[in-house]
Design a protein around this motif. Structure first.
Motif, PDB file in Angstrom:
ATOM      1  N   GLU A  60       0.749  -1.159  -0.062  1.00 32.91           N
ATOM      2  CA  GLU A  60      -0.063  -0.018   0.180  1.00 32.91           C
ATOM      3  C   GLU A  60       0.569   1.200  -0.191  1.00 32.91           C
ATOM      4  O   GLU A  60       0.417   2.303  -0.423  1.00 32.91           O
ATOM      5  N   ASP A  61       2.067   1.258   0.542  1.00 36.84           N
ATOM      6  CA  ASP A  61       2.700   2.534   0.809  1.00 36.84           C
ATOM      7  C   ASP A  61       3.753   2.469  -0.586  1.00 36.84           C
ATOM      8  O   ASP A  61       4.571   3.635  -0.767  1.00 36.84           O
ATOM      9  N   GLY A 116       1.513  -9.064   7.916  1.00 35.31           N
ATOM     10  CA  GLY A 116       0.540  -8.318   7.112  1.00 35.31           C
ATOM     11  C   GLY A 116       1.057  -8.239   5.708  1.00 35.31           C
ATOM     12  O   GLY A 116       0.428  -8.361   4.529  1.00 35.31           O
ATOM     13  N   LEU A 117       2.302  -7.915   5.529  1.00 34.10           N
ATOM     14  CA  LEU A 117       2.930  -7.641   4.172  1.00 34.10           C
ATOM     15  C   LEU A 117       3.272  -8.903   3.607  1.00 34.10           C
ATOM     16  O   LEU A 117       2.949  -9.149   2.263  1.00 34.10           O
ATOM     17  N   LYS A 118       3.340 -10.086   4.013  1.00 34.01           N
ATOM     18  CA  LYS A 118       3.452 -11.589   3.603  1.00 34.01           C
ATOM     19  C   LYS A 118       2.179 -11.838   2.914  1.00 34.01           C
ATOM     20  O   LYS A 118       2.046 -12.427   1.919  1.00 34.01           O
ATOM     21  N   ALA A 119       0.813 -11.467   3.619  1.00 37.69           N
ATOM     22  CA  ALA A 119      -0.428 -11.679   3.192  1.00 37.69           C
ATOM     23  C   ALA A 119      -0.716 -10.831   1.910  1.00 37.69           C
ATOM     24  O   ALA A 119      -1.331 -11.220   0.953  1.00 37.69           O
ATOM     25  N   LEU A 139      10.746 -12.712   3.397  1.00 36.27           N
ATOM     26  CA  LEU A 139       9.909 -11.512   2.633  1.00 36.27           C
ATOM     27  C   LEU A 139      11.137 -10.269   2.863  1.00 36.27           C
ATOM     28  O   LEU A 139      11.962 -10.162   3.737  1.00 36.27           O
ATOM     29  N   TRP A 140      11.158  -9.806   1.516  1.00 35.27           N
ATOM     30  CA  TRP A 140      12.207  -8.555   1.173  1.00 35.27           C
ATOM     31  C   TRP A 140      11.440  -7.559   1.015  1.00 35.27           C
ATOM     32  O   TRP A 140      10.461  -7.717   0.207  1.00 35.27           O
ATOM     33  N   ARG A 141      11.592  -6.495   1.256  1.00 43.35           N
ATOM     34  CA  ARG A 141      10.979  -5.177   1.056  1.00 43.35           C
ATOM     35  C   ARG A 141      11.915  -4.052   0.228  1.00 43.35           C
ATOM     36  O   ARG A 141      13.164  -3.846   0.754  1.00 43.35           O
TER      37      ARG A 141
END
Length: 186
Positions: A60-61, A116-119, A139-141
């Protein structure tokens, strides 16, 4: 019209006008959200560039999310040097691949723990549920720091980090794939 030499790659027609500056960010973000895969460029040992296929989701960001295995070369490279770039491709406008709309973003990758970001990532790539809990995956951002959008011949536009951040309410992640059957039947 001037004559053309064989092999001259200039188009016969003038390219369509560029989108207004205020529409470039939304166009780039839409292309990124619509891409089911991207090319990840990392820095190998000794500085050699390395490119690989990845399956991104956009948070979302505006952050790009990747679900990566530590068994992969690109993951080990990101752990050593977080500098990277991602190339997102749209659909070509014709037979010439240079008409393909594309966005390149640069940033720094970081491994994160965020259910949440994994989802969000799994909503974009539901087939990955099969290996979502394997111990070697994480998870990588990547928060885009800037980039470039190319919409065809002579239509390249620089993008600032601010161009790649969604407006409030715009950044809802896009889930793809078949709609679930309410009866639970595939």
């Amino acid at each position: 019209m001037a004559s053309r030499e064989p092999g001259d790659s200039m188009p016969e027609e003038a390219p369509p006008p560029a989108p207004p500056a205020e529409e470039r960010g939304p166009a780039a973000r839409a292309l990124m959200r619509g891409a089911s895969s991207a090319t990840l460029a990392t820095v190998a040992e000794g500085g050699q560039p390395y490119a690989s296929l990845v399956t991104p989701a956009v948070a979302e960001d505006g952050a790009v999310l990747l679900w990566l295995s530590t068994l992969s070369e690109h993951t080990r490279q990101l752990a050593r040097d977080p500098r990277c770039a991602l190339l997102f491709l749209g659909e070509p406008e014709g037979p010439n691949p240079q008409t393909t709309p594309r966005v390149t973003v640069t940033g720094l990758a970081e491994r994160i723990e965020d259910p949440g970001l994994k989802a969000v990532w799994l909503a974009r790539h539901p087939y990955a549920e099969l290996y979502a809990d394997f111990a070697d995956f994480g998870l990588w951002r990547i928060m885009p720091m800037g980039g470039q959008m190319v919409l065809g011949f002579a239509r390249a536009h620089r993008l600032r980090a601010a161009d790649l951040r969604p407006a409030p309410g715009e950044g809802a992640p896009v889930a793809t794939g078949p709609e679930p059957d309410p009866e639970g039947v595939p």
